[in-house]
Design a protein around this motif. Structure first.
Motif, PDB file in Angstrom:
ATOM      1  N   ALA A   1       4.366  11.825   0.192  1.00  0.00           N
ATOM      2  CA  ALA A   1       3.121  12.551  -0.090  1.00  0.00           C
ATOM      3  C   ALA A   1       3.196  14.072   0.079  1.00  0.00           C
ATOM      4  N   PRO A   2       3.809  14.614   1.151  1.00  0.00           N
ATOM      5  CA  PRO A   2       3.851  16.080   1.267  1.00  0.00           C
ATOM      6  C   PRO A   2       4.593  16.750   0.116  1.00  0.00           C
ATOM      7  N   ASP A   3       5.639  16.095  -0.382  1.00  0.00           N
ATOM      8  CA  ASP A   3       6.407  16.657  -1.481  1.00  0.00           C
ATOM      9  C   ASP A   3       5.582  16.692  -2.754  1.00  0.00           C
ATOM     10  N   GLU A   4       4.888  15.587  -3.072  1.00  0.00           N
ATOM     11  CA  GLU A   4       4.070  15.549  -4.276  1.00  0.00           C
ATOM     12  C   GLU A   4       2.937  16.570  -4.200  1.00  0.00           C
TER      13      GLU A   4
ATOM     14  N   GLY B   1       0.771  -1.233   0.000  1.00  0.00           N
ATOM     15  CA  GLY B   1       0.000   0.000   0.000  1.00  0.00           C
ATOM     16  C   GLY B   1       0.794   1.270   0.000  1.00  0.00           C
ATOM     17  N   GLN B   2       2.122   1.188  -0.174  1.00  0.00           N
ATOM     18  CA  GLN B   2       2.939   2.401  -0.175  1.00  0.00           C
ATOM     19  C   GLN B   2       2.955   3.035  -1.562  1.00  0.00           C
ATOM     20  N   THR B   3       2.586   4.312  -1.637  1.00  0.00           N
ATOM     21  CA  THR B   3       2.645   5.082  -2.873  1.00  0.00           C
ATOM     22  C   THR B   3       3.330   6.412  -2.589  1.00  0.00           C
ATOM     23  N   SER B   4       3.507   7.202  -3.635  1.00  0.00           N
ATOM     24  CA  SER B   4       4.145   8.514  -3.471  1.00  0.00           C
ATOM     25  C   SER B   4       3.141   9.604  -3.145  1.00  0.00           C
ATOM     26  N   TYR B   5       1.866   9.239  -3.040  1.00  0.00           N
ATOM     27  CA  TYR B   5       0.822  10.251  -2.921  1.00  0.00           C
ATOM     28  C   TYR B   5       0.023  10.061  -1.634  1.00  0.00           C
ATOM     29  N   HIS B   6      -0.985  10.897  -1.452  1.00  0.00           N
ATOM     30  CA  HIS B   6      -1.768  10.881  -0.219  1.00  0.00           C
ATOM     31  C   HIS B   6      -2.636   9.631  -0.094  1.00  0.00           C
ATOM     32  N   ASP B   7      -2.708   8.839  -1.162  1.00  0.00           N
ATOM     33  CA  ASP B   7      -3.445   7.574  -1.068  1.00  0.00           C
ATOM     34  C   ASP B   7      -2.591   6.456  -0.479  1.00  0.00           C
ATOM     35  N   THR B   8      -1.375   6.773  -0.052  1.00  0.00           N
ATOM     36  CA  THR B   8      -0.502   5.772   0.559  1.00  0.00           C
ATOM     37  C   THR B   8      -1.116   5.236   1.846  1.00  0.00           C
ATOM     38  N   ASP B   9      -0.738   4.036   2.231  1.00  0.00           N
ATOM     39  CA  ASP B   9      -1.240   3.430   3.464  1.00  0.00           C
ATOM     40  C   ASP B   9      -0.307   3.834   4.614  1.00  0.00           C
ATOM     41  N   TYR B  10      -0.623   4.943   5.243  1.00  0.00           N
ATOM     42  CA  TYR B  10       0.200   5.459   6.347  1.00  0.00           C
ATOM     43  C   TYR B  10       0.255   4.463   7.501  1.00  0.00           C
ATOM     44  N   ALA B  11      -0.891   3.881   7.826  1.00  0.00           N
ATOM     45  CA  ALA B  11      -0.954   2.965   8.969  1.00  0.00           C
ATOM     46  C   ALA B  11      -0.072   1.747   8.755  1.00  0.00           C
ATOM     47  N   ALA B  12      -0.026   1.242   7.527  1.00  0.00           N
ATOM     48  CA  ALA B  12       0.823   0.085   7.241  1.00  0.00           C
ATOM     49  C   ALA B  12       2.293   0.429   7.432  1.00  0.00           C
TER      50      ALA B  12
END
Length: 417
Positions: A312-315, A280-291
């Motif tokens: 995510a903050p950078d993108e 679930g890790q992506t470069s954007y705000h849809d990333t799975d932070y909890a994971a």
């Protein structure tokens, strides 16, 4: 500031410690009109981060050495304890290592973005965050139409790819290229590769890709649904294979990295850290932070130091999306900072947490900014004289300023011990 440490091995004094680094990429910013003159950190609700800042120490670190570009390659290498002036050869070799591409000492390696150019101006450095499947199809069709002896392009993730020139016949040592995220809205022609005869090779790739992609069915579909088309390939970030000591050799402890970005994974590969597979890790705000938080906590059993990098903050900054930038910072606080701190407390052993962005990324102009970044260090034997919440202004008001960013790591690992 200068830092003097004992001559004995660090591992003698810190092997019993657990360390966590959290990198909210590009999260630092200047005051924003969207938030009545507050920065994203000041506008965000970050109770866990603020609690750590009050309990520990905050300050600034200059992660961009003078004369070097303010990019995640330079700044991340610096904050991980390696002097870019000594070890940095270019961004692309780091990302190539993350993809497992074998490199020789004579290879020239480039990062290649899919970008969107409209009316001659660079509009999007990521071609609208193009999907992996779309990018791979476009790249395969480009390769059918364009070939050059010794040159091969490897697909990466989304808009990111790697080009390697292993011909040995072309010299790129005088080449100057420009990261596309540094020139949003500006004329493409102004930033074409220059310097030496080999620059023409890259210009040919850029211009040929424009022709091949112009009427491609993928771009036709993207235009129909309102997504940015992938109009060009854009090479940049060139370099050769770096030679770096491992983190274990340099600092005496074993580390691991959680990231969705090949750049950070590549640095990890060169310094001997394992890249942890976190779904679930992506470069954007849809990333799975909890994971990311959960896997970091689990990794503490096997590693001395664990780093969680969130792009995510950078993108969001590059997209001029202040609201999403704040939301990403808040999610990092809620799902990563808080749970990791609680888990470290529950373990009942000495620990330290370091939180800092690699660089500023300004929402107002969508560019990186080479200003010393705010950091906080909390945990064992780390207490400031004044309690401050975490933000750029409070960090600048402190009395702790690391002039050479690569020295921050040793301060984090060793100070007070």
């Amino acid at each position: 500031m200068s830092i003097d440490f004992p001559d004995f091995p660090l591992s003698i004094t810190i092997s019993h410690m657990k360390y966590v680094i959290i990198i909210p990429d590009g999260a630092a910013d200047l005051p924003l009109e969207d938030f009545d003159g507050k920065t994203a950190f000041q506008a965000a609700n970050i109770p866990n981060t603020d609690a750590l800042a009050k309990a520990g120490r905050i300050g600034t670190a200059n992660t961009t050495p003078q004369g070097m570009p303010c990019g995640s390659d330079v700044c991340s290498m610096s904050l991980l304890g390696y002097d870019p002036a000594e070890y940095h050869t270019g961004r692309a070799p780091l990302e190539a290592a993350a993809l497992g591409i074998p490199l020789s000492d004579t290879d020239w390696i480039f990062r290649v973005n899919f970008v969107t150019v409209i009316d001659g101006n660079m509009q999007d450095h990521s071609a609208g965050a193009i999907t992996d499947n779309e990018a791979r199809t476009l790249l395969a069709d480009f390769a059918k139409e364009f070939s050059l002896d010794g040159v091969k392009i490897y697909p990466g993730v989304s808009y990111r790819n790697i080009l390697i020139d292993s011909s040995g016949s072309r010299d790129y040592s005088e080449l100057v290229t420009t990261p596309p995220h540094d020139v949003p809205g500006e004329p493409m022609k102004k930033y074409l590769p220059v310097g030496g005869e080999s620059a023409q090779v890259l210009c040919d790739i850029i211009h040929r890709s424009e022709t091949i992609f112009a009427d491609h069915e993928i771009n036709a579909t993207r235009r129909e649904i309102g997504d940015a088309p992938a109009t060009h390939l854009w090479p940049w970030g060139q370099g050769t294979k770096p030679q770096m000591p491992t983190f274990l050799e340099k600092y005496g402890i074993k580390g691991a990295m959680i990231t969705a970005v090949d750049l950070l994974a590549g640095i990890s590969a060169f310094i001997g850290w394992d890249r942890l597979d976190v779904p679930g890790q992506t470069s954007y705000h849809d990333t799975d932070y909890a994971a990311a938080g959960t896997h970091a906590i689990a990794a503490l059993d096997a590693y001395d130091i664990v780093c969680v990098h969130v792009e995510a903050p950078d993108e969001a900054s590059h997209a001029a999306d202040a609201k999403t930038k704040v939301a990403a910072i808040e999610s990092i606080d809620q799902h990563i900072v808080g749970p990791i701190h609680n888990a470290l407390e529950d373990r009942g052993e000495p620990y330290r947490i370091l939180l800092l962005p690699d660089h500023y990324t300004r929402v107002d102009n969508r560019k990186h900014h080479a200003r010393p970044v705010p950091f906080l260090i909390a945990g064992h034997k780390m207490k400031g004289a004044v309690e401050r919440t975490y933000c750029e202004a409070n960090a600048e008001a402190s009395d702790l300023h690391i002039e050479h960013g690569h020295e921050l790591m040793e301060f984090f690992l060793q100070s007070g011990l």
